[in-house]
Design a protein around this motif. Structure first.
Motif, PDB file in Angstrom:
ATOM      1  N   VAL A  13      12.534  34.284  63.249  1.00 55.25           N
ATOM      2  CA  VAL A  13      13.695  33.602  62.682  1.00 55.25           C
ATOM      3  C   VAL A  13      13.265  32.194  62.292  1.00 55.25           C
ATOM      4  O   VAL A  13      12.831  31.412  63.147  1.00 55.25           O
ATOM      5  CB  VAL A  13      14.853  33.529  63.695  1.00 55.25           C
ATOM      6  N   THR A  14      13.363  31.847  61.022  1.00 56.19           N
ATOM      7  CA  THR A  14      13.022  30.499  60.575  1.00 56.19           C
ATOM      8  C   THR A  14      14.255  29.601  60.662  1.00 56.19           C
ATOM      9  O   THR A  14      15.388  30.065  60.649  1.00 56.19           O
ATOM     10  CB  THR A  14      12.477  30.501  59.140  1.00 56.19           C
ATOM     11  N   GLY A  15      14.020  28.300  60.748  1.00 61.04           N
ATOM     12  CA  GLY A  15      15.136  27.373  60.893  1.00 61.04           C
ATOM     13  C   GLY A  15      15.948  27.672  62.135  1.00 61.04           C
ATOM     14  O   GLY A  15      17.178  27.663  62.124  1.00 61.04           O
ATOM     15  N   ALA A  16      15.243  27.908  63.248  1.00 59.05           N
ATOM     16  CA  ALA A  16      15.876  28.461  64.448  1.00 59.05           C
ATOM     17  C   ALA A  16      16.447  27.423  65.397  1.00 59.05           C
ATOM     18  O   ALA A  16      17.025  27.790  66.416  1.00 59.05           O
ATOM     19  CB  ALA A  16      14.850  29.316  65.202  1.00 59.05           C
ATOM     20  N   SER A  17      16.332  26.146  65.093  1.00 57.78           N
ATOM     21  CA  SER A  17      16.659  25.128  66.091  1.00 57.78           C
ATOM     22  C   SER A  17      18.137  24.838  66.228  1.00 57.78           C
ATOM     23  O   SER A  17      18.557  24.232  67.222  1.00 57.78           O
ATOM     24  CB  SER A  17      15.919  23.824  65.770  1.00 57.78           C
ATOM     25  N   SER A  18      18.957  25.244  65.271  1.00 61.31           N
ATOM     26  CA  SER A  18      20.377  24.922  65.349  1.00 61.31           C
ATOM     27  C   SER A  18      21.184  25.847  64.457  1.00 61.31           C
ATOM     28  O   SER A  18      20.629  26.643  63.694  1.00 61.31           O
ATOM     29  CB  SER A  18      20.627  23.460  64.929  1.00 61.31           C
ATOM     30  N   GLY A  19      22.501  25.751  64.560  1.00 64.14           N
ATOM     31  CA  GLY A  19      23.391  26.436  63.641  1.00 64.14           C
ATOM     32  C   GLY A  19      23.190  27.932  63.563  1.00 64.14           C
ATOM     33  O   GLY A  19      23.088  28.628  64.586  1.00 64.14           O
ATOM     34  N   ILE A  20      23.130  28.446  62.351  1.00 63.72           N
ATOM     35  CA  ILE A  20      23.017  29.879  62.113  1.00 63.72           C
ATOM     36  C   ILE A  20      21.739  30.436  62.725  1.00 63.72           C
ATOM     37  O   ILE A  20      21.743  31.496  63.354  1.00 63.72           O
ATOM     38  CB  ILE A  20      23.071  30.174  60.602  1.00 63.72           C
ATOM     39  N   GLY A  21      20.634  29.728  62.550  1.00 62.93           N
ATOM     40  CA  GLY A  21      19.367  30.207  63.094  1.00 62.93           C
ATOM     41  C   GLY A  21      19.415  30.364  64.601  1.00 62.93           C
ATOM     42  O   GLY A  21      18.959  31.367  65.155  1.00 62.93           O
ATOM     43  N   ALA A  23      22.069  30.836  66.447  1.00 59.53           N
ATOM     44  CA  ALA A  23      22.970  31.941  66.786  1.00 59.53           C
ATOM     45  C   ALA A  23      22.285  33.284  66.587  1.00 59.53           C
ATOM     46  O   ALA A  23      22.463  34.215  67.380  1.00 59.53           O
ATOM     47  CB  ALA A  23      24.239  31.853  65.937  1.00 59.53           C
ATOM     48  N   ILE A  24      21.485  33.404  65.536  1.00 57.84           N
ATOM     49  CA  ILE A  24      20.761  34.650  65.285  1.00 57.84           C
ATOM     50  C   ILE A  24      19.733  34.889  66.381  1.00 57.84           C
ATOM     51  O   ILE A  24      19.574  36.007  66.878  1.00 57.84           O
ATOM     52  CB  ILE A  24      20.097  34.624  63.898  1.00 57.84           C
ATOM     53  N   LYS A  46      13.321  26.097  72.255  1.00 57.19           N
ATOM     54  CA  LYS A  46      13.059  26.479  73.645  1.00 57.19           C
ATOM     55  C   LYS A  46      14.341  26.502  74.469  1.00 57.19           C
ATOM     56  O   LYS A  46      14.494  27.323  75.379  1.00 57.19           O
ATOM     57  CB  LYS A  46      12.058  25.508  74.276  1.00 57.19           C
ATOM     58  N   ALA A  47      15.277  25.625  74.135  1.00 59.56           N
ATOM     59  CA  ALA A  47      16.526  25.535  74.883  1.00 59.56           C
ATOM     60  C   ALA A  47      17.455  26.724  74.626  1.00 59.56           C
ATOM     61  O   ALA A  47      18.474  26.860  75.315  1.00 59.56           O
ATOM     62  CB  ALA A  47      17.249  24.234  74.528  1.00 59.56           C
ATOM     63  N   LEU A  48      17.116  27.580  73.680  1.00 59.04           N
ATOM     64  CA  LEU A  48      17.954  28.728  73.342  1.00 59.04           C
ATOM     65  C   LEU A  48      17.713  29.926  74.256  1.00 59.04           C
ATOM     66  O   LEU A  48      18.417  30.938  74.158  1.00 59.04           O
ATOM     67  CB  LEU A  48      17.715  29.153  71.888  1.00 59.04           C
ATOM     68  N   GLU A  49      16.739  29.823  75.138  1.00 64.75           N
ATOM     69  CA  GLU A  49      16.415  30.948  76.016  1.00 64.75           C
ATOM     70  C   GLU A  49      17.641  31.365  76.837  1.00 64.75           C
ATOM     71  O   GLU A  49      18.386  30.525  77.345  1.00 64.75           O
ATOM     72  CB  GLU A  49      15.278  30.569  76.956  1.00 64.75           C
ATOM     73  N   LEU A  50      17.843  32.685  76.923  1.00 69.44           N
ATOM     74  CA  LEU A  50      18.945  33.245  77.706  1.00 69.44           C
ATOM     75  C   LEU A  50      18.359  34.005  78.895  1.00 69.44           C
ATOM     76  O   LEU A  50      17.730  35.047  78.709  1.00 69.44           O
ATOM     77  CB  LEU A  50      19.794  34.181  76.843  1.00 69.44           C
ATOM     78  N   LYS A  51      18.573  33.495  80.083  1.00 69.62           N
ATOM     79  CA  LYS A  51      17.948  34.104  81.260  1.00 69.62           C
ATOM     80  C   LYS A  51      18.509  35.489  81.575  1.00 69.62           C
ATOM     81  O   LYS A  51      17.837  36.304  82.209  1.00 69.62           O
ATOM     82  CB  LYS A  51      18.103  33.179  82.469  1.00 69.62           C
ATOM     83  N   ASP A  52      19.731  35.762  81.129  1.00 68.92           N
ATOM     84  CA  ASP A  52      20.334  37.055  81.425  1.00 68.92           C
ATOM     85  C   ASP A  52      20.186  38.052  80.276  1.00 68.92           C
ATOM     86  O   ASP A  52      20.746  39.154  80.322  1.00 68.92           O
ATOM     87  CB  ASP A  52      21.822  36.888  81.757  1.00 68.92           C
ATOM     88  N   ALA A  53      19.444  37.684  79.224  1.00 72.19           N
ATOM     89  CA  ALA A  53      19.253  38.569  78.074  1.00 72.19           C
ATOM     90  C   ALA A  53      17.967  39.374  78.252  1.00 72.19           C
ATOM     91  O   ALA A  53      16.976  38.871  78.810  1.00 72.19           O
ATOM     92  CB  ALA A  53      19.193  37.771  76.784  1.00 72.19           C
ATOM     93  N   SER A 218      28.740  29.955  63.298  1.00 75.68           N
ATOM     94  CA  SER A 218      27.378  30.506  63.172  1.00 75.68           C
ATOM     95  C   SER A 218      27.297  31.927  63.710  1.00 75.68           C
ATOM     96  O   SER A 218      26.567  32.769  63.179  1.00 75.68           O
ATOM     97  CB  SER A 218      26.385  29.611  63.920  1.00 75.68           C
ATOM     98  N   GLU A 219      28.058  32.207  64.776  1.00 79.15           N
ATOM     99  CA  GLU A 219      28.033  33.535  65.387  1.00 79.15           C
ATOM    100  C   GLU A 219      28.535  34.604  64.422  1.00 79.15           C
ATOM    101  O   GLU A 219      28.149  35.771  64.532  1.00 79.15           O
ATOM    102  CB  GLU A 219      28.876  33.534  66.665  1.00 79.15           C
ATOM    103  N   ASP A 220      29.405  34.238  63.465  1.00 81.27           N
ATOM    104  CA  ASP A 220      29.893  35.201  62.482  1.00 81.27           C
ATOM    105  C   ASP A 220      28.753  35.696  61.599  1.00 81.27           C
ATOM    106  O   ASP A 220      28.676  36.879  61.257  1.00 81.27           O
ATOM    107  CB  ASP A 220      30.987  34.580  61.611  1.00 81.27           C
ATOM    108  N   VAL A 221      27.871  34.779  61.228  1.00 81.20           N
ATOM    109  CA  VAL A 221      26.721  35.153  60.398  1.00 81.20           C
ATOM    110  C   VAL A 221      25.726  35.971  61.214  1.00 81.20           C
ATOM    111  O   VAL A 221      25.160  36.953  60.735  1.00 81.20           O
ATOM    112  CB  VAL A 221      26.047  33.896  59.809  1.00 81.20           C
ATOM    113  N   ALA A 222      25.530  35.574  62.475  1.00 81.41           N
ATOM    114  CA  ALA A 222      24.627  36.326  63.350  1.00 81.41           C
ATOM    115  C   ALA A 222      25.118  37.760  63.524  1.00 81.41           C
ATOM    116  O   ALA A 222      24.315  38.703  63.546  1.00 81.41           O
ATOM    117  CB  ALA A 222      24.512  35.633  64.706  1.00 81.41           C
ATOM    118  N   GLU A 223      26.417  37.951  63.631  1.00 82.36           N
ATOM    119  CA  GLU A 223      26.966  39.298  63.774  1.00 82.36           C
ATOM    120  C   GLU A 223      26.711  40.129  62.521  1.00 82.36           C
ATOM    121  O   GLU A 223      26.475  41.344  62.605  1.00 82.36           O
ATOM    122  CB  GLU A 223      28.461  39.227  64.078  1.00 82.36           C
ATOM    123  N   ALA A 224      26.745  39.483  61.358  1.00 82.82           N
ATOM    124  CA  ALA A 224      26.438  40.199  60.117  1.00 82.82           C
ATOM    125  C   ALA A 224      24.988  40.654  60.092  1.00 82.82           C
ATOM    126  O   ALA A 224      24.675  41.757  59.622  1.00 82.82           O
ATOM    127  CB  ALA A 224      26.741  39.306  58.914  1.00 82.82           C
TER     128      ALA A 224
END
Length: 248
Positions: A13-21, A23-24, A46-53, A218-224
């Protein structure tokens, strides 16, 4: 068959640091993918890590407008994760620049990221898939509703042109893969206004602009994106156009 078929596979995922990226990235982690988040602000990835995922996050510092940076990222992925199975071209930008007084450097920045950077990432991902015999890969561009409309304001002309280019490049890519008899699928998501940092980068807009217009999250785009990846291999969702409810 659904997105679970990609569990354990590698998504870039490019542009992953915020927003839509961002969320994706998190949506794909929840689906069990190995997600490589590429961005200049790598600490935010790095802060996007989900420990329960069930998925695993890999953060790489990189700038899609710099070809050497892109090639280095793909090299790291090949050497450490075998290769890219899914590419989400999310990195994009806009700025205040009309066509009569705009600065060349501002025009070039838009085209370097939105068009050339996207194309370089796409080329490297497809070549990587073809080299490894991956026939169920996926390339998704995060585009914009403006790709389907004329510019709504003079200062958006170059940005709008860049997104029209993305739409054209997508169809060219689809035809290229068909000619190669490849089953790699392609598609784009074209959202309207999304509540991110994007519009706040324009000097001519008020800081509370998102409170004055209908917006997506952003989550709406990620769901798409997840929806596109969840379809049966015989189904190629080519474009998902998403308007915020109530937008003109």
């Amino acid at each position: 068959m659904g997105i679970e078929t990609y569990a354990g596979r590698v998504a870039l995922v490019t542009g992953a640091s915020s927003g839509i990226g961002a969320a994706i990235v998190q949506a794909l982690l929840r689906k069990g993918l190995k997600v490589v988040g590429l961005a200049r602000r790598v600490d935010r990835v790095k802060a996007l890590e989900l420990k329960d995922a069930p998925g695993k996050l890999y953060a790489i510092e990189g700038d899609v407008s710099n070809e050497e940076s892109v090639l280095s990222a793909f090299k790291w992925i090949r050497e450490n994760l075998s290769g890219v199975d899914i590419l989400i071209n999310n990195a994009g930008l806009g700025n205040d620049c009309n066509l009569t007084t705009g600065k060349t450097q501002d025009w070039k920045r838009i085209l370097d990221v939105n068009v050339l950077g996207l194309s370089i990432c796409t080329r490297e991902a497809v070549q990587d898939m073809l080299r490894r015999g991956v026939d169920d890969g996926f390339i998704i561009h995060v585009s914009s509703i403006v790709a389907h409309n004329p510019p709504i304001a003079a200062y958006l002309s170059m940005y709008t042109a860049s997104k029209h280019a993305v739409k054209t490049l997508l169809e060219g890519l689809r035809k290229d893969l068909v000619a190669r008899k490849s089953k790699i699928r392609v598609g784009e998501v074209s959202p309207g206004a999304v509540r991110t940092e994007f519009l706040t980068n324009f000097d001519g807009l008020p800081p509370n602009v998102y409170d004055t217009i209908p917006c997506l999250e952003s989550e709406d785009v990620a769901e798409a994106v997840v929806y596109m990846l969840s379809q049966h291999p015989r189904v190629q969702v080519h474009d998902v156009i998403i308007y915020p409810t109530g937008s003109s």
